[in-house]
Design a protein around this motif. Sequence first.
Motif, PDB file in Angstrom:
ATOM      1  N   VAL A   1       0.867  -1.166   0.000  1.00  0.00           N
ATOM      2  CA  VAL A   1       0.000   0.000   0.000  1.00  0.00           C
ATOM      3  C   VAL A   1       0.909   1.223   0.000  1.00  0.00           C
ATOM      4  O   VAL A   1       1.775   1.351   0.872  1.00  0.00           O
ATOM      5  CB  VAL A   1      -0.927   0.034   1.232  1.00  0.00           C
ATOM      6  CG1 VAL A   1      -1.900   1.206   1.130  1.00  0.00           C
ATOM      7  CG2 VAL A   1      -1.689  -1.279   1.380  1.00  0.00           C
ATOM      8  N   LEU A   2       0.740   2.097  -0.978  1.00  0.00           N
ATOM      9  CA  LEU A   2       1.559   3.305  -1.086  1.00  0.00           C
ATOM     10  C   LEU A   2       0.722   4.494  -0.635  1.00  0.00           C
ATOM     11  O   LEU A   2      -0.388   4.712  -1.132  1.00  0.00           O
ATOM     12  CB  LEU A   2       2.023   3.519  -2.527  1.00  0.00           C
ATOM     13  CG  LEU A   2       2.708   2.333  -3.224  1.00  0.00           C
ATOM     14  CD1 LEU A   2       3.129   2.736  -4.635  1.00  0.00           C
ATOM     15  CD2 LEU A   2       3.896   1.830  -2.431  1.00  0.00           C
ATOM     16  N   VAL A   3       1.258   5.284   0.305  1.00  0.00           N
ATOM     17  CA  VAL A   3       0.561   6.452   0.831  1.00  0.00           C
ATOM     18  C   VAL A   3       1.367   7.700   0.498  1.00  0.00           C
ATOM     19  O   VAL A   3       2.548   7.792   0.840  1.00  0.00           O
ATOM     20  CB  VAL A   3       0.364   6.345   2.354  1.00  0.00           C
ATOM     21  CG1 VAL A   3      -0.349   7.585   2.895  1.00  0.00           C
ATOM     22  CG2 VAL A   3      -0.428   5.083   2.705  1.00  0.00           C
ATOM     23  N   THR A   4       0.752   8.623  -0.189  1.00  0.00           N
ATOM     24  CA  THR A   4       1.389   9.894  -0.543  1.00  0.00           C
ATOM     25  C   THR A   4       0.449  11.034  -0.144  1.00  0.00           C
ATOM     26  O   THR A   4      -0.691  10.804   0.257  1.00  0.00           O
ATOM     27  CB  THR A   4       1.685   9.977  -2.046  1.00  0.00           C
ATOM     28  OG1 THR A   4       0.432   9.908  -2.777  1.00  0.00           O
ATOM     29  CG2 THR A   4       2.581   8.833  -2.515  1.00  0.00           C
TER      30      THR A   4
ATOM     31  N   SER B   1      -2.599   4.010  -3.036  1.00  0.00           N
ATOM     32  CA  SER B   1      -2.765   2.977  -4.045  1.00  0.00           C
ATOM     33  C   SER B   1      -2.338   1.654  -3.446  1.00  0.00           C
ATOM     34  O   SER B   1      -1.544   1.621  -2.503  1.00  0.00           O
ATOM     35  CB  SER B   1      -1.954   3.289  -5.311  1.00  0.00           C
ATOM     36  OG  SER B   1      -0.572   3.323  -5.026  1.00  0.00           O
ATOM     37  N   PHE B   2      -2.868   0.559  -3.964  1.00  0.00           N
ATOM     38  CA  PHE B   2      -2.530  -0.753  -3.408  1.00  0.00           C
ATOM     39  C   PHE B   2      -2.536  -1.798  -4.504  1.00  0.00           C
ATOM     40  O   PHE B   2      -3.266  -1.683  -5.492  1.00  0.00           O
ATOM     41  CB  PHE B   2      -3.496  -1.139  -2.280  1.00  0.00           C
ATOM     42  CG  PHE B   2      -4.954  -1.104  -2.648  1.00  0.00           C
ATOM     43  CD1 PHE B   2      -5.617  -2.262  -3.028  1.00  0.00           C
ATOM     44  CD2 PHE B   2      -5.681   0.081  -2.582  1.00  0.00           C
ATOM     45  CE1 PHE B   2      -6.978  -2.243  -3.344  1.00  0.00           C
ATOM     46  CE2 PHE B   2      -7.035   0.112  -2.891  1.00  0.00           C
ATOM     47  CZ  PHE B   2      -7.688  -1.055  -3.278  1.00  0.00           C
TER      48      PHE B   2
ATOM     49  N   ALA C   1     -13.539  -0.984  -8.054  1.00  0.00           N
ATOM     50  CA  ALA C   1     -13.730   0.264  -8.792  1.00  0.00           C
ATOM     51  C   ALA C   1     -12.404   0.873  -9.193  1.00  0.00           C
ATOM     52  O   ALA C   1     -12.230   1.351 -10.317  1.00  0.00           O
ATOM     53  CB  ALA C   1     -14.529   1.254  -7.944  1.00  0.00           C
ATOM     54  N   THR C   2     -11.451   0.864  -8.297  1.00  0.00           N
ATOM     55  CA  THR C   2     -10.111   1.387  -8.549  1.00  0.00           C
ATOM     56  C   THR C   2      -9.213   0.918  -7.428  1.00  0.00           C
ATOM     57  O   THR C   2      -9.686   0.536  -6.351  1.00  0.00           O
ATOM     58  CB  THR C   2     -10.107   2.928  -8.625  1.00  0.00           C
ATOM     59  OG1 THR C   2      -8.775   3.395  -8.865  1.00  0.00           O
ATOM     60  CG2 THR C   2     -10.608   3.542  -7.321  1.00  0.00           C
ATOM     61  N   GLN C   3      -7.926   0.921  -7.661  1.00  0.00           N
ATOM     62  CA  GLN C   3      -6.952   0.623  -6.611  1.00  0.00           C
ATOM     63  C   GLN C   3      -5.979   1.780  -6.433  1.00  0.00           C
ATOM     64  O   GLN C   3      -4.922   1.625  -5.847  1.00  0.00           O
ATOM     65  CB  GLN C   3      -6.232  -0.692  -6.891  1.00  0.00           C
ATOM     66  CG  GLN C   3      -7.177  -1.885  -6.809  1.00  0.00           C
ATOM     67  CD  GLN C   3      -6.529  -3.242  -6.917  1.00  0.00           C
ATOM     68  OE1 GLN C   3      -7.197  -4.229  -7.215  1.00  0.00           O
ATOM     69  NE2 GLN C   3      -5.231  -3.345  -6.697  1.00  0.00           N
ATOM     70  N   SER C   4      -6.387   2.934  -6.928  1.00  0.00           N
ATOM     71  CA  SER C   4      -5.595   4.156  -6.765  1.00  0.00           C
ATOM     72  C   SER C   4      -6.557   5.304  -6.495  1.00  0.00           C
ATOM     73  O   SER C   4      -7.409   5.599  -7.327  1.00  0.00           O
ATOM     74  CB  SER C   4      -4.765   4.431  -8.022  1.00  0.00           C
ATOM     75  OG  SER C   4      -3.981   5.580  -7.868  1.00  0.00           O
ATOM     76  N   LEU C   5      -6.433   5.934  -5.328  1.00  0.00           N
ATOM     77  CA  LEU C   5      -7.433   6.909  -4.891  1.00  0.00           C
ATOM     78  C   LEU C   5      -6.789   8.187  -4.386  1.00  0.00           C
ATOM     79  O   LEU C   5      -5.738   8.157  -3.749  1.00  0.00           O
ATOM     80  CB  LEU C   5      -8.273   6.316  -3.757  1.00  0.00           C
ATOM     81  CG  LEU C   5      -9.049   5.046  -4.095  1.00  0.00           C
ATOM     82  CD1 LEU C   5      -8.673   3.939  -3.131  1.00  0.00           C
ATOM     83  CD2 LEU C   5     -10.533   5.288  -4.034  1.00  0.00           C
ATOM     84  N   ALA C   6      -7.442   9.300  -4.666  1.00  0.00           N
ATOM     85  CA  ALA C   6      -7.108  10.590  -4.067  1.00  0.00           C
ATOM     86  C   ALA C   6      -8.276  10.978  -3.180  1.00  0.00           C
ATOM     87  O   ALA C   6      -9.412  11.104  -3.661  1.00  0.00           O
ATOM     88  CB  ALA C   6      -6.856  11.642  -5.130  1.00  0.00           C
ATOM     89  N   PHE C   7      -8.037  11.134  -1.904  1.00  0.00           N
ATOM     90  CA  PHE C   7      -9.100  11.443  -0.958  1.00  0.00           C
ATOM     91  C   PHE C   7      -9.356  12.949  -0.930  1.00  0.00           C
ATOM     92  O   PHE C   7      -8.541  13.747  -1.402  1.00  0.00           O
ATOM     93  CB  PHE C   7      -8.729  10.931   0.431  1.00  0.00           C
ATOM     94  CG  PHE C   7      -8.551   9.444   0.484  1.00  0.00           C
ATOM     95  CD1 PHE C   7      -9.638   8.612   0.695  1.00  0.00           C
ATOM     96  CD2 PHE C   7      -7.307   8.862   0.274  1.00  0.00           C
ATOM     97  CE1 PHE C   7      -9.484   7.233   0.718  1.00  0.00           C
ATOM     98  CE2 PHE C   7      -7.135   7.488   0.297  1.00  0.00           C
ATOM     99  CZ  PHE C   7      -8.227   6.664   0.514  1.00  0.00           C
ATOM    100  N   ALA C   8     -10.476  13.316  -0.372  1.00  0.00           N
ATOM    101  CA  ALA C   8     -10.841  14.727  -0.307  1.00  0.00           C
ATOM    102  C   ALA C   8      -9.853  15.496   0.573  1.00  0.00           C
ATOM    103  O   ALA C   8      -9.361  14.967   1.568  1.00  0.00           O
ATOM    104  CB  ALA C   8     -12.255  14.880   0.247  1.00  0.00           C
ATOM    105  N   PRO C   9      -9.528  16.742   0.209  1.00  0.00           N
ATOM    106  CA  PRO C   9      -8.650  17.552   1.063  1.00  0.00           C
ATOM    107  C   PRO C   9      -9.289  17.781   2.433  1.00  0.00           C
ATOM    108  O   PRO C   9     -10.499  17.971   2.547  1.00  0.00           O
ATOM    109  CB  PRO C   9      -8.511  18.870   0.289  1.00  0.00           C
ATOM    110  CG  PRO C   9      -8.855  18.523  -1.128  1.00  0.00           C
ATOM    111  CD  PRO C   9      -9.894  17.444  -1.031  1.00  0.00           C
ATOM    112  N   ARG C  10      -8.456  17.746   3.472  1.00  0.00           N
ATOM    113  CA  ARG C  10      -8.929  17.946   4.839  1.00  0.00           C
ATOM    114  C   ARG C  10      -8.398  19.284   5.356  1.00  0.00           C
ATOM    115  O   ARG C  10      -7.192  19.559   5.283  1.00  0.00           O
ATOM    116  CB  ARG C  10      -8.431  16.824   5.760  1.00  0.00           C
ATOM    117  CG  ARG C  10      -8.601  15.411   5.210  1.00  0.00           C
ATOM    118  CD  ARG C  10     -10.031  15.047   4.885  1.00  0.00           C
ATOM    119  NE  ARG C  10     -10.153  13.640   4.478  1.00  0.00           N
ATOM    120  CZ  ARG C  10     -11.241  13.099   3.979  1.00  0.00           C
ATOM    121  NH1 ARG C  10     -12.326  13.836   3.803  1.00  0.00           N
ATOM    122  NH2 ARG C  10     -11.282  11.810   3.644  1.00  0.00           N
TER     123      ARG C  10
END
Length: 460
Positions: A119-122, A139-140, A166-175
């Motif tokens: 799992v890659l976290v950026t 992404s994973f 659905a996907t294995q690479s995601l950009a989450f909402a800005p916090r």
Amino acid sequence: MNRRRAIALAVALLSLTPGRIWAGMIAQCADPAMFSESDITVIVFPFEDHTSEESVPDESPVGTELAGLIQVDTLLAISRFGSVAAIRMLGSRFECEPQNVLADLMGRFGDGPRERAVVLVTGRIFRAGAETYVQTSASFQRFVRDDPGEILELPLGDRLLAARLATQSLAFAPRLVSDADLRLVRERFARQNVVHERPDEASPGAPLLAVDGATGDAGLRFPAERPAYYVTDVEGDWIHIRVFNGQQGWMLAHALLGEQALSARLPEMRFVEGVAGYFGFRARPTAEKAESAIAALRGFEDSPLSSTTPDAMAVAKQLRGLIQLLAEGQSPAAYERAAPLFAEAAAADPASSAVSNMAAAVALYRDWRQPGRTIGFEEAVDRFWSSVSANPHDVMPLANCWQMFAVARNPAFRGRFSFAPHFTEAELARDQHDMEQVRVGGEPVRLEHTVPVVRWPAAP
């Protein structure tokens, strides 16, 4: 020599507890490493800092230390999932391009069990007007080259239905964060980067990995070797570690962002935990892992901050459904209970052909597993066709349609379907042939399903 010594030291640490790995590491993006024995590895990259023109261009202290908090918090969260590791990367933006680092790691450590996953976290820190935000991406995949992704395979007669996430690479909402929150990141990192004699911040301690090292462009100190540590015990919010340089003791692993738990401010950390749990369960299934992974994914879904990320919401529900099916032995009752969860995923992300295709495949297989139940052929096919219409380039639902026609034309299975009057054998043959002539991007469509790296287990 340094590289060989670091790897040898890491292996020596891991040999302390055969069959189980809880480990952490700090590595340079330009010279990465990992624990090859781990089933799941979470790799956290420095968060890029775009808050001002004066921000450090190569490696931001606050971005790097936020990644440090995420790494140790994640290691604590995923420790229940078996052989796991969390690695924090250091380096410039150019050096820390995730796919390049992953390719480098595969070149060095890619030979091993195909069940392994990463799992890659950026992330990035940026301003919009007067407000400051943190945005995380993840992404994973299986730790193999050209991983086609996680694929559900369901037998239908003498054929196979398939569906993917659905996907294995995601950009989450800005916090939204404050300047005070970012200052507290540095203070919190300084507190958590201490190894104590006891699981108590008041007990004596020394900075983690207090060894001679070089100083990077951002003023960050790191040893010339890859520092690795092995987790030997967990007590509440604390982990007991043994470090490659002989240092050992207790380190506070529960991170805060501002005055709240990191996972409350960044609920995507619960998503990352749940993904790690899915892979840990697939590698070595236990009921406890299934429960913990499902709880983490549900925690992400239940956060009010997650509602603006429909693709992540859909993937969380899909993963919950997959874990539930396996944990309940893929019984007919398990498919009956899980099918509504896949339908919820499709409702959360209606534009995704992959999500609606998985919901259609699970619903059809649920009905197929019920003896004596007759399936409306046109209705079932239309569910796959709606997925095709959402994305004509997604050939998986089209292949599922083709497979359905093949099953319906087989005399051994035709009695399982009901047909409209005009659906004669000639009509079935013609429609199946028409599907074989479909072209995407000028090329004929291949209707054979992609084979996943780790096959979906056959139902008993």
